[in-house]
Design an enzyme around this catalytic site. Structure first.
Site, PDB file in Angstrom:
ATOM      1  N   ARG A  65      57.706  16.172 -19.299  1.00 52.74           N
ATOM      2  CA  ARG A  65      58.197  14.814 -19.047  1.00 52.74           C
ATOM      3  C   ARG A  65      58.754  14.170 -20.330  1.00 52.74           C
ATOM      4  O   ARG A  65      59.774  13.487 -20.316  1.00 52.74           O
ATOM      5  CB  ARG A  65      57.052  13.953 -18.480  1.00 52.74           C
ATOM      6  CG  ARG A  65      57.487  12.596 -17.976  1.00 52.74           C
ATOM      7  CD  ARG A  65      56.291  11.796 -17.481  1.00 52.74           C
ATOM      8  NE  ARG A  65      55.608  12.410 -16.361  1.00 52.74           N
ATOM      9  CZ  ARG A  65      55.925  12.198 -15.074  1.00 52.74           C
ATOM     10  NH1 ARG A  65      56.899  11.382 -14.764  1.00 52.74           N
ATOM     11  NH2 ARG A  65      55.259  12.795 -14.126  1.00 52.74           N
ATOM     12  N   ILE A  92      58.113   8.933 -12.121  1.00 53.64           N
ATOM     13  CA  ILE A  92      57.290   7.959 -12.859  1.00 53.64           C
ATOM     14  C   ILE A  92      57.660   8.064 -14.336  1.00 53.64           C
ATOM     15  O   ILE A  92      57.837   9.164 -14.856  1.00 53.64           O
ATOM     16  CB  ILE A  92      55.780   8.288 -12.685  1.00 53.64           C
ATOM     17  CG1 ILE A  92      55.403   8.248 -11.214  1.00 53.64           C
ATOM     18  CG2 ILE A  92      54.922   7.356 -13.541  1.00 53.64           C
ATOM     19  CD1 ILE A  92      54.990   6.930 -10.666  1.00 53.64           C
ATOM     20  N   ASN A 107      62.378  -2.695 -11.892  1.00 55.55           N
ATOM     21  CA  ASN A 107      62.299  -1.797 -10.741  1.00 55.55           C
ATOM     22  C   ASN A 107      62.317  -2.647  -9.481  1.00 55.55           C
ATOM     23  O   ASN A 107      61.933  -3.824  -9.510  1.00 55.55           O
ATOM     24  CB  ASN A 107      60.997  -0.999 -10.795  1.00 55.55           C
ATOM     25  CG  ASN A 107      60.847  -0.060  -9.625  1.00 55.55           C
ATOM     26  OD1 ASN A 107      61.796   0.642  -9.248  1.00 55.55           O
ATOM     27  ND2 ASN A 107      59.687  -0.045  -9.001  1.00 55.55           N
ATOM     28  N   HIS A 109      60.770  -2.671  -5.594  1.00 50.89           N
ATOM     29  CA  HIS A 109      59.751  -2.049  -4.732  1.00 50.89           C
ATOM     30  C   HIS A 109      59.912  -2.656  -3.338  1.00 50.89           C
ATOM     31  O   HIS A 109      60.001  -3.881  -3.215  1.00 50.89           O
ATOM     32  CB  HIS A 109      58.363  -2.363  -5.306  1.00 50.89           C
ATOM     33  CG  HIS A 109      57.249  -1.701  -4.564  1.00 50.89           C
ATOM     34  ND1 HIS A 109      56.928  -0.378  -4.741  1.00 50.89           N
ATOM     35  CD2 HIS A 109      56.374  -2.177  -3.644  1.00 50.89           C
ATOM     36  CE1 HIS A 109      55.906  -0.074  -3.961  1.00 50.89           C
ATOM     37  NE2 HIS A 109      55.551  -1.144  -3.277  1.00 50.89           N
ATOM     38  N   GLU A 146      51.560   0.054 -16.204  1.00 52.78           N
ATOM     39  CA  GLU A 146      50.818   0.060 -14.942  1.00 52.78           C
ATOM     40  C   GLU A 146      51.817   0.212 -13.792  1.00 52.78           C
ATOM     41  O   GLU A 146      52.667  -0.667 -13.586  1.00 52.78           O
ATOM     42  CB  GLU A 146      50.071  -1.277 -14.813  1.00 52.78           C
ATOM     43  CG  GLU A 146      49.166  -1.367 -13.610  1.00 52.78           C
ATOM     44  CD  GLU A 146      48.621  -2.791 -13.416  1.00 52.78           C
ATOM     45  OE1 GLU A 146      48.169  -3.093 -12.319  1.00 52.78           O
ATOM     46  OE2 GLU A 146      48.702  -3.601 -14.361  1.00 52.78           O
ATOM     47  N   GLU A 177      66.611  -6.620  -0.492  1.00 55.13           N
ATOM     48  CA  GLU A 177      66.553  -5.950  -1.803  1.00 55.13           C
ATOM     49  C   GLU A 177      67.832  -6.189  -2.588  1.00 55.13           C
ATOM     50  O   GLU A 177      67.808  -6.468  -3.789  1.00 55.13           O
ATOM     51  CB  GLU A 177      66.365  -4.440  -1.624  1.00 55.13           C
ATOM     52  CG  GLU A 177      65.010  -4.026  -1.119  1.00 55.13           C
ATOM     53  CD  GLU A 177      64.834  -2.515  -1.148  1.00 55.13           C
ATOM     54  OE1 GLU A 177      65.330  -1.850  -2.071  1.00 55.13           O
ATOM     55  OE2 GLU A 177      64.196  -1.989  -0.209  1.00 55.13           O
TER      56      GLU A 177
HETATM   57  C1  GRF Z   1      64.860   1.145  -2.031  1.00 57.49           C
HETATM   58  O1  GRF Z   1      64.199   0.945  -0.831  1.00 57.49           O
HETATM   59  C2  GRF Z   1      64.004   0.711  -3.200  1.00 57.49           C
HETATM   60  O2  GRF Z   1      63.175  -0.365  -2.895  1.00 57.49           O
HETATM   61  C3  GRF Z   1      63.184   1.932  -3.470  1.00 57.49           C
HETATM   62  O3  GRF Z   1      64.043   3.008  -3.228  1.00 57.49           O
HETATM   63  C4  GRF Z   1      65.070   2.619  -2.323  1.00 57.49           C
HETATM   64  C5  GRF Z   1      66.376   2.876  -2.974  1.00 57.49           C
HETATM   65  O4  GRF Z   1      67.464   2.661  -2.108  1.00 57.49           O
HETATM   66  N1  GRF Z   1      62.643   1.861  -4.803  1.00 57.49           N
HETATM   67  P1  GRF Z   1      68.942   2.785  -2.677  1.00 57.49           P
HETATM   68  O5  GRF Z   1      69.064   4.149  -3.338  1.00 57.49           O
HETATM   69  O6  GRF Z   1      69.145   1.665  -3.669  1.00 57.49           O
HETATM   70  O7  GRF Z   1      69.839   2.655  -1.486  1.00 57.49           O
END
Ligand code: GRF
Length: 204
Positions: A65, A92, A107, A109, A146, A177
């Site tokens: 890694r 990770i 990031n 989520h 974390e 998102e």
């Molecule tokens: C999204 O659902 C994000 O929350 C997760 O991975 C997915 C990525 O989707 N971490 P994309 O590649 O941006 O379409």
């Protein structure tokens, strides 16, 4: 202008939202390099279509890694990146990588952290449905050592419907998102974020 390096592994719809917002001049930020650990990630094609440097760095080509991450850091630093955006990146990152960019990695989520931390992909939505929660959503957070535990920058909420399948919930969350990531980057690039422990204060 904040120079963004995006780490991706797949579809890249969040990357697309960020690139589009930049093109509309909604952000004082610009994606300058996209790195994928998956050769045929559609995100790389999206980057190339916008003339953004698009690199495939295969984690399997490195002994460990640390060596993989050293290569990522080399590429990101060569592009003078001021913010690293994880956008569906399925590896990770070690403390060494995280410490190299303190409060400079974000990031997204696909749930409302700190609930449903540690799940990824469709597992998150399955867990939300199983829990009976009436609301889900997404969280943009700074990446710390974390996993899924860094300071929260932006969250957006969606209802969970009784008849939802994981795919239906995922699609509803994904729409949010795209807005959340753009908003988080906009605030970062405007210098509007003050971090105090786990709390992020947004300066108006
Ligand atoms: C999204 O659902 C994000 O929350 C997760 O991975 C997915 C990525 O989707 N971490 P994309 O590649 O941006 O379409």
């Amino acid at each position: 202008m904040v120079r963004i390096g995006a780490l991706v592994s797949g579809r890249g719809s969040n990357l697309q939202a960020i690139v589009d917002a930049g093109a509309r001049r909604e952000l004082n930020a610009q994606v300058v390099v996209v790195i994928s650990n998956v050769a045929d990630a559609y995100a790389l094609e999206r980057a190339r279509a916008h003339r953004i440097d698009a690199l495939f760095v295969n984690h399997r080509d490195f002994p460990d890694r640390a060596a993989f991450e050293a290569r990522l850091i080399g590429e990101l630093d060569a592009h003078e990146v001021g913010l690293v955006c994880l956008a569906g990146f399925m590896r990770i990152l070690s403390p060494v990588f995280v410490r190299h960019y303190p409060l400079r990695i974000m990031n997204i989520h696909p749930a409302l952290l700190p609930a449903f931390a540690g799940f990824y992909g469709h597992h998150v939505h399955e867990a939300v449905l199983k829990s009976g929660a009436r609301f889900s959503g997404c969280t943009v957070h700074f990446v710390t050592e974390e996993v899924d535990g860094g300071p929260i920058v932006v969250q957006r909420v969606v209802p969970v419907l009784g008849c939802d399948t994981p795919d239906e919930l995922a699609a509803r969350v994904l729409v949010e998102e795209h807005k959340a990531y753009v908003e988080a980057i906009r605030l970062f690039a405007a210098g509007a974020l003050d971090v105090d422990g786990k709390r992020v204060k947004v300066r108006e």
